[in-house]
Write a protein that holds these residues in place. Sequence first.
Motif, mmCIF file in Angstrom:
data_model
loop_
_atom_site.group_PDB
_atom_site.id
_atom_site.type_symbol
_atom_site.label_atom_id
_atom_site.label_comp_id
_atom_site.label_asym_id
_atom_site.label_seq_id
_atom_site.Cartn_x
_atom_site.Cartn_y
_atom_site.Cartn_z
ATOM 1 N N ASP A 7 2.300 1.853 -3.361
ATOM 2 C CA ASP A 7 1.231 2.255 -4.272
ATOM 3 C C ASP A 7 0.873 3.728 -4.084
ATOM 4 O O ASP A 7 0.892 4.522 -5.028
ATOM 5 N N THR B 220 3.559 1.009 -9.989
ATOM 6 C CA THR B 220 2.522 0.157 -10.578
ATOM 7 C C THR B 220 2.514 -1.200 -9.873
ATOM 8 O O THR B 220 3.422 -1.515 -9.085
ATOM 9 N N GLY B 221 1.510 -2.018 -10.172
ATOM 10 C CA GLY B 221 1.429 -3.341 -9.561
ATOM 11 C C GLY B 221 2.643 -4.194 -9.863
ATOM 12 O O GLY B 221 3.168 -4.879 -8.978
ATOM 13 N N GLU C 100 0.827 -1.205 0.000
ATOM 14 C CA GLU C 100 0.000 0.000 0.000
ATOM 15 C C GLU C 100 0.864 1.259 0.000
ATOM 16 O O GLU C 100 0.549 2.247 -0.679
#
Length: 397
Positions: free
Chosen positions: A231, A237-238, A228
């Motif tokens: 992010d 990005t993922g 988190e």
Amino acid sequence: MAKSNSLLVYILAFGIFGIINTEMGVIGILPQIAAQFSVDVSQAGLLVSLFALAVAIAGPFLPLLFSGINRKTTLLLVLGVFVITNVFSVFAPNFTVLLIARIIPAFLHPVYFSVAFVAATRTAGKDQAAKASSKVFMGVTAGMVIGTPITSLIADVVSLQAAMWFFAAVNAVAFLGILLFIPSMPVQGRLSYGTQLGVLKKPIVWLSMATAAFVLSGLYAVYSFFAEYLDKVTHMTGKEISVMLVLFGATGIAGNLLAGKWLSLNAVRTALLFPFGFGAIYVLVYFLGMFSIPMILIVLAWGVYFTLGLNISQYWITSAAPEAPEFANGLFVAFGNLGVTIGTAIGGLFISNMGIQHVVWSGLLFLVLGLISILLRAKLYHSKQRFNGPTEIIASS
């Protein structure tokens, strides 16, 4: 015989990996779980904190209750429950069912942990016990710092359900390994409950348990929200987050190797310096966390120090009560997971009230408490001990 013993140790370690991966693997997929079940990330964090709380509750007691049962039977029972509940997690219709499916196996977590460590050291013999224990502990480290990025990567590349199937598959492989390759291990010369509980009369054990709880709280208050943070603050990005988790895991293995060396040279000095080093990392995360390149460099050090903290905590407790190894390992699991529970909960409160960037202050708070407990132990017991290599914190009250 040596090859057979080595195989047994590695199978036990893989089982540890499967269980710890089930516990900690969700950290890398909390954002996806929150989105899937329409809960916020602090609520999703309950999957970590309540699992750890169940382990903490069971840790001091269930290993005692299982201490007289054939060790192979116990290991298979625990892994079987983990496989079944992980399959239920894949098909959970809502967040409540998912939470229940995770809490049930958590109570048996410390049973496998304690039995695996004792089985490995007893099989290896006294002269190789430390080496066998370190190999099994690699399963703990791998589950905590490698299982998380693997799970995150699967969720990002395939799906959330595929990542949760990964939990079940790893435990199923470990179950088959124990079933097929590990012989029956009946318990001989079991210590009485009274003898094992007797270690709680030693103040050094209580100081060690407090240290483990504070240190693990300091680690997981921030790490539970690692994905988190990357992010929302670093704006990765993922796929970038998955790479960062893999990087964290790789450096964590290096940290595990360094921990053995440093603890052998001077365990107390290593423990005393740890909060300062990790505290510096958190300060850097706070001030430089919005920049990708500095965060990559910070994560390199973060992974090393993270596993160092895990090793210190386990060694701190088990070496304080060497006469009751199963119970001591159960205490480490209990108080370590109590730390995970408290740290994740307090970290979530900091996020809810101050924002994700300020979660590092919750970690720093617990590191200060950990330093105080380490200093108290060093002050109270330094005059009684001759600190010399790996035996320096093996003490009696």
